[in-house]
Design an enzyme around this catalytic site. Sequence first.
Site, short mmCIF file in Angstrom:
data_model
loop_
_atom_site.label_atom_id
_atom_site.label_comp_id
_atom_site.label_asym_id
_atom_site.label_seq_id
_atom_site.Cartn_x
_atom_site.Cartn_y
_atom_site.Cartn_z
N SER A 155 16.50 -16.76 4.82
CA SER A 155 16.76 -17.91 5.70
C SER A 155 17.94 -18.68 5.16
CB SER A 155 15.51 -18.79 5.68
OG SER A 155 15.77 -20.08 6.17
N TYR A 168 8.65 -23.50 1.56
CA TYR A 168 9.41 -22.48 2.28
C TYR A 168 10.77 -22.25 1.61
CZ TYR A 168 11.39 -19.87 6.24
OH TYR A 168 11.95 -18.90 7.02
N1 LIG Z 1 12.19 -18.09 13.41
C1 LIG Z 1 13.07 -18.65 12.61
O1 LIG Z 1 13.69 -19.69 12.93
C2 LIG Z 1 13.38 -18.02 11.26
C3 LIG Z 1 14.51 -18.49 10.58
C4 LIG Z 1 14.84 -17.91 9.36
C5 LIG Z 1 14.05 -16.91 8.84
N2 LIG Z 1 12.96 -16.49 9.51
C6 LIG Z 1 12.15 -15.43 8.90
O2 LIG Z 1 12.04 -14.35 9.77
C7 LIG Z 1 10.85 -13.61 9.47
C8 LIG Z 1 10.15 -13.26 10.76
O3 LIG Z 1 9.79 -14.46 11.41
P1 LIG Z 1 9.75 -14.64 13.01
O4 LIG Z 1 10.61 -15.78 13.32
O5 LIG Z 1 9.95 -13.33 13.68
O6 LIG Z 1 8.24 -15.17 13.20
P2 LIG Z 1 6.90 -14.48 13.72
O7 LIG Z 1 5.81 -15.43 13.33
O8 LIG Z 1 7.03 -14.10 15.13
O9 LIG Z 1 6.80 -13.14 12.86
C9 LIG Z 1 6.29 -13.12 11.55
C10 LIG Z 1 5.31 -11.96 11.44
O10 LIG Z 1 4.86 -11.89 10.08
C11 LIG Z 1 3.46 -11.65 10.10
N3 LIG Z 1 2.83 -12.13 8.88
C12 LIG Z 1 2.75 -13.41 8.44
N4 LIG Z 1 2.04 -13.46 7.32
C13 LIG Z 1 1.66 -12.19 7.04
C14 LIG Z 1 0.90 -11.61 6.00
N5 LIG Z 1 0.35 -12.36 5.02
N6 LIG Z 1 0.73 -10.27 6.00
C15 LIG Z 1 1.25 -9.50 7.00
N7 LIG Z 1 1.97 -10.00 8.02
C16 LIG Z 1 2.17 -11.33 8.03
C17 LIG Z 1 2.97 -12.44 11.31
O11 LIG Z 1 1.69 -12.02 11.74
C18 LIG Z 1 4.06 -12.20 12.33
O12 LIG Z 1 3.83 -11.08 13.14
C19 LIG Z 1 10.06 -14.48 8.51
O13 LIG Z 1 10.20 -13.99 7.18
C20 LIG Z 1 10.72 -15.84 8.61
O14 LIG Z 1 10.60 -16.59 7.42
C21 LIG Z 1 12.60 -17.02 10.72
#
Ligand SMILES: NC(=O)c1ccc[n+]([C@@H]2O[C@H](COP(=O)([O-])OP(=O)(O)OC[C@H]3O[C@@H](n4cnc5c(N)ncnc54)[C@H](O)[C@@H]3O)[C@@H](O)[C@H]2O)c1
Length: 264
Positions: A155, A168
């Site tokens: 991120s 985070y």
């Molecule tokens: N959405 C944003 O703004 C953003 C920004 C920067 C980084 N990210 C990163 O992107 C990645 C994906 O996030 P996203 O935005 O697609 O959100 P999302 O919540 O749609 O996807 C995250 C997935 O990770 C799974 N997950 C969470 N904890 C888990 C665990 N303990 N074991 C197995 N699976 C687990 C969830 O069930 C979910 O399907 C994350 O690492 C997040 O930190 C997201």
Amino acid sequence: MTSTPLSAEAVEAVEAVEAAEFAGKTALVTGAARGIGKETVALLHARGAHVVALDTRTELVALAEEFPGTVTVSGDVTAEETATRAVGAAVDAFGGLDILVNNAGRTLNKPVTHTTAQDWDSVMNVNARGAFFFAREAFRAMEERGGGAIVSTGSYASAVGLPEGVAYSASKGALAQVTKVLALEGGPLGIRANLVAAGVVETDFLDTFRSDSRAYLASFGNVHPLGRVAQPREIAEVLCFLVSPRSSFVTGAVLAADGGFTAA
Ligand SMILES: NC(=O)c1ccc[n+]([C@@H]2O[C@H](COP(=O)([O-])OP(=O)(O)OC[C@H]3O[C@@H](n4cnc5c(N)ncnc54)[C@H](O)[C@@H]3O)[C@@H](O)[C@H]2O)c1
């Protein structure tokens, strides 16, 4: 001129060039049930990879139908056993592991003084500890294979502080450091490791504490010089690039895909 997500023509052109780029390769994607992880599964699958998709969510099972041949593994990344089992599933089903996309993540928005030990651990355990377990098990399998590529979804908080996001930011900073060590130790083994430092992405990421996750995240468009947030596919493309042969000399990199957010 304003920036827009990939046009249909651009998508078609990219797909033609990369059609079978991952043919014969096996990829493990964590956090695969939805959001950025699901888009990454879709791209890897479309480009010829055998995919093992892992998540805790029940929606995961639908991926096997949507992307035929995909093996789904249900499990929590915070347990060492899950990483061993998931990498084992890749070896059993496809004979080895070439690619790891360490994408599972969670967040929590709380000021420093409200953040409990449990809050801290719950975020660090998924984003840093879990990612480490998967990288370690992937290393073992990739060493046998003679090389591989690991990419993690970081991120902008891997590099700059996020107010009300102490756990985070710490976890994504840790993930960037893990990536660098993986690159150093992986180099002689033919294993590359990189991190995509994503800007805000329109997903359901915040739905454990907000009912309007996508709309709320979309409202952060103006913090990015490009004037909008990312769509999940735009981050998935960068993740795929970093595990593809096209990035063969890139390792230990923290690559910003943040619409210019950290350029300021
Ligand atoms: N959405 C944003 O703004 C953003 C920004 C920067 C980084 N990210 C990163 O992107 C990645 C994906 O996030 P996203 O935005 O697609 O959100 P999302 O919540 O749609 O996807 C995250 C997935 O990770 C799974 N997950 C969470 N904890 C888990 C665990 N303990 N074991 C197995 N699976 C687990 C969830 O069930 C979910 O399907 C994350 O690492 C997040 O930190 C997201």
